[in-house]
Motif scaffolding. Structure first.
Motif, PDB file in Angstrom:
ATOM      1  N   GLY A 139       0.803  -1.222   0.000  1.00  0.00           N
ATOM      2  CA  GLY A 139       0.000   0.000   0.000  1.00  0.00           C
ATOM      3  C   GLY A 139       0.831   1.264   0.000  1.00  0.00           C
ATOM      4  N   SER A 173      -3.377   3.848   2.962  1.00  0.00           N
ATOM      5  CA  SER A 173      -4.283   2.989   2.200  1.00  0.00           C
ATOM      6  C   SER A 173      -4.836   1.892   3.103  1.00  0.00           C
ATOM      7  CB  SER A 173      -3.547   2.374   1.000  1.00  0.00           C
ATOM      8  OG  SER A 173      -2.507   1.521   1.441  1.00  0.00           O
ATOM      9  N   CYS A 176      -2.217  -0.887   3.927  1.00  0.00           N
ATOM     10  CA  CYS A 176      -0.876  -0.410   4.267  1.00  0.00           C
ATOM     11  C   CYS A 176      -0.200  -1.256   5.343  1.00  0.00           C
ATOM     12  CB  CYS A 176      -0.929   1.040   4.734  1.00  0.00           C
ATOM     13  SG  CYS A 176       0.700   1.738   5.032  1.00  0.00           S
TER      14      CYS A 176
END
Length: 194
Positions: A139, A173, A176
């Protein structure tokens, strides 16, 4: 007769060579000597303040050398590898480095919990560490660093956060994950705003 002349010329040449060499001082054989390397004087930073004495953290080479030997460790991903930790918006997977190095270093994978809630994550703080490196495994993450501004770090990005640099997470994100390597293993995190 020609041979006699040649001998006389050769004899005269040797005689002249002896006279010339007698006038010149003999060349001395010398070996080039290297000047000893000089160490640059240590520079003191005007911005650095004397640190308060902490007895528990060995930070000198001599103190670190006295640590017990490091041990082999392997960490494998399992169903329950990630646990709650420092932040409520993240789970942590300790990799066993702190125990294996007797506190010299710490390494963990941070898995951010979606969705990102800026009101919760965007708190200015710093870590009292000697070294901190972060590598994005999955991410992306957007963070702001004092003196550096905001940066979006994507999968494969890596950065070093200097000791005590003020920073905050701005966004990340849903998938992540980052790897953090920190020295020493035991450190303080200081929040600067609520």
């Amino acid at each position: 007769m020609a041979k006699a002349k040649t001998r006389k010329v050769a004899k005269a040449a040797r005689s002249t060579a002896r006279k010339v060499s007698a006038r010149k001082p003999a060349a001395r054989k010398t070996t080039a000597r290297k000047a000893p390397a000089r160490k640059a004087p240590a520079r003191k930073s005007a911005a650095r303040k004397p640190a308060a004495k902490k007895a528990a953290k060995p930070r000198t080479r001599a103190a670190l050398a006295k640590r017990p030997p490091q041990t082999f460790v392997a960490s494998h991903l399992g169903a329950h590898s990630f646990v709650e930790g420092l932040r409520s918006y993240a789970r942590y997977r300790e990799l066993g480095i702190a125990a294996a190095t007797h506190g010299l270093a710490q390494a963990h994978v941070v898995q951010f919990i979606p969705p990102c809630r800026p009101e919760e994550v965007s708190k200015l703080h710093f870590h009292d560490v000697d070294f901190q490196m972060v590598y994005v495994l999955k991410g992306w993450i957007k963070s702001e660093f004092a003196g550096e501004g905001a940066h979006v770090m994507r999968e494969g990005s890596c950065w070093i956060q200097p000791p005590k640099v003020k920073h905050k997470v701005l966004d990340y994100s849903d998938d992540c994950e980052v790897l953090e390597i920190i020295l020493p293993a035991d450190f303080d995190t200081v929040e600067l705003e609520k």
